[in-house]
Write an enzyme that holds these catalytic residues in place. Structure first.
Site, PDB file in Angstrom:
ATOM      1  CG  PHE A 102      -0.388   0.458   2.500  1.00 59.89           C
ATOM      2  CD1 PHE A 102      -0.611   1.739   2.979  1.00 59.89           C
ATOM      3  CD2 PHE A 102       0.358  -0.412   3.287  1.00 59.89           C
ATOM      4  CE1 PHE A 102      -0.096   2.158   4.190  1.00 59.89           C
ATOM      5  CE2 PHE A 102       0.867  -0.011   4.508  1.00 59.89           C
ATOM      6  CZ  PHE A 102       0.647   1.279   4.965  1.00 59.89           C
ATOM      7  CE  LYS A 103       3.598   1.756   4.895  1.00 63.00           C
ATOM      8  NZ  LYS A 103       4.877   1.535   5.546  1.00 63.00           N
TER       9      LYS A 103
END
Length: 463
Positions: free
Chosen positions: A111-112
């Protein structure tokens, strides 16, 4: 749009200056002086937008014209063109009223990427426009490092150094960082845990003379641009469920260690997103769960778990929430943080604790329950969760309301954490990009967990 510090002594910053400053010069975190508010009419218009279009509308409220709209659109479009799903963050129904928001379709399967593809391009844009030197310095519990490196590798005018705790990230996470051989990338494997890495970063940024002399820029979620980019997918997921006929409250269950991902949801709600509960899911490193349920913010014993990106005891974004909890009173925040530095704890009770529990629900999901959740969902639904997402799904099962929709944030692809998946005798096929990592040479330096050791490496890297 003006940005100010949570501690009240840094103010008057525009968006670009806030991005470049990262950690406020007074040691606090930067927040907007006033959070933009969106009405029902605006929400109705946004409901039909694609992910990049929605990101443009939300980010424009904070960029406030500092970047021309067409140039901001180009930055956003470029950032999300690297994702494997045209929806960027697709929503999938698991069962009954439980959904997963897949945040792992970016270049490093975590998700980063959603924030760091944008922030990497933004730094490159600023460097070109202002002829600025950009020296990015960050710490990672696993995913931030790979995403940040992928966002800026090979880009002119930018150097990036990432600290990770030696032996305390998954093998795939380590390989994603350390197999990069670009000259503008330095990986430091630090003796210690993530909290040690994060402490070094904060203390180096707090040395304002050193930060300014060597043009240090933040990539961790102390940088508000990270939070802003992550806010978008709460709106997007909410709209996706509405577009598929979901009615009633829509809750979010968020696996978190550094409080950044769930703070983005909190910010979305303060902007006007009519979401339901924010469920905070932790593992054995449960300082945040104890704060929500008992009003005590105090680091405990560090545990290595099957969800290593959440193996964090001191959450860097907690101060942002504390700022709003204390009525946006910078002096009060400063006093609390000074007491935390001196005494190692923060306590809230009475009306303040009641407000915390109105803002969040929280559950701690330990190793055995994490693995059991992975196995059960795989058996029942044919869907493989990574261990962090499993914590969010398990917490949703504990705290979600029957008959009401809950979206669990799927923060990483399971291939990044095969050490845990193998424990329950599940075989998975790695994506080609991940499988290829095992044949590459690693590039990293091991250092002791001291400011001096890291600073020495930085001075050599910047020379």
């Amino acid at each position: 749009m003006e940005f100010i510090s949570t501690r009240g002594k840094t103010a008057g910053l525009g968006f670009i200056d806030a991005v470049l400053m990262g950690l406020a010069d007074d040691g606090g975190l930067l927040v907007p002086k006033a959070i933009p508010q969106v009405s029902g009419d605006t929400l109705a218009k946004w409901q039909q937008l694609s992910y990049p279009e929605l990101a443009l509308e939300i980010m424009s409220l904070y960029v406030d014209g500092e970047i021309p709209r067409d140039e901001l659109k180009a930055l956003i479009d470029s950032s999300y063109s690297t994702f494997r799903s045209k929806d960027v963050t697709p929503v999938r129904k698991l069962k009954d009223d439980l959904y997963v928001l897949e945040l792992f379709h970016g270049p490093t399967f975590a998700f980063k990427d959603i924030a760091l593809q944008f922030l990497g391009n933004l730094y490159s844009y600023i460097s070109r426009k202002n002829h600025s030197i950009i020296h990015i310095l960050g710490a990672t519990s696993g995913d931030t490092g790979a995403s940040a490196i992928e966002g800026v590798r090979g880009k002119e005018g930018i150097k990036i150094c990432i600290l990770h705790p030696k032996g305390k990230v998954s093998k795939v996470q380590e390989l994603q960082m350390t197999t990069v051989d670009d000259r503008n990338v330095l990986n430091l494997a630090v003796d210690g845990n993530f909290d040690d890495c994060q402490r070094i970063i904060k203390e180096l940024f707090a040395d304002v003379n050193f930060k300014n002399e060597y043009h240090l820029r933040a990539i961790n979620s102390i940088n508000f641009a990270r939070i802003l980019a992550q806010t978008v997918y709460y709106f997007y997921a909410y709209f996706e469920l509405l577009n598929h006929g979901v009615t009633g409250p829509i809750h979010f269950s968020v696996p978190t260690g550094n409080f950044g991902d769930i703070f983005a949801g909190y910010l979305a709600k303060k902007m006007g997103l009519p979401a339901g509960k924010l469920i905070l899911a932790t593992n054995e490193n449960n300082i945040l769960e104890r704060f929500v349920n008992d009003g005590l913010y105090q680091p405990g014993e560090f545990h290595m778990t099957y969800s290593p990106s959440m193996d964090i005891q001191v959450a860097s974004n907690f101060e942002r929430y504390l700022y709003y909890l204390l009525g946006e009173d910078g002096a009060a925040v400063s006093a609390r943080m000074e007491a935390f530095r001196a005494e190692g704890r923060i306590t809230v009770e009475g009306d303040l604790l009641a407000q915390v529990q109105q803002d969040f629900a929280a559950a701690s999901v330990e190793n055995d329950d994490c693995l059991a959740t992975i196995g059960q969902v795989h058996d029942d639904e044919g869907y493989l969760l990574d261990p962090h997402t499993a914590c969010g799904v398990a917490a949703a099962g504990q705290l979600g309301a029957r008959g009401e929709a809950t979206v669990a944030l799927a923060t990483a692809h399971p291939a990044k954490f095969n050490e845990a998946i193998e424990l329950i005798q599940i075989e998975q096929t790695f994506p080609t990009q991940i499988q290829a990592l095992f044949d590459k040479t690693q590039h990293q330096k091991q250092v002791s967990g001291t400011n001096e050791a890291v600073k020495a490496e930085l001075l050599q890297f910047y020379s």
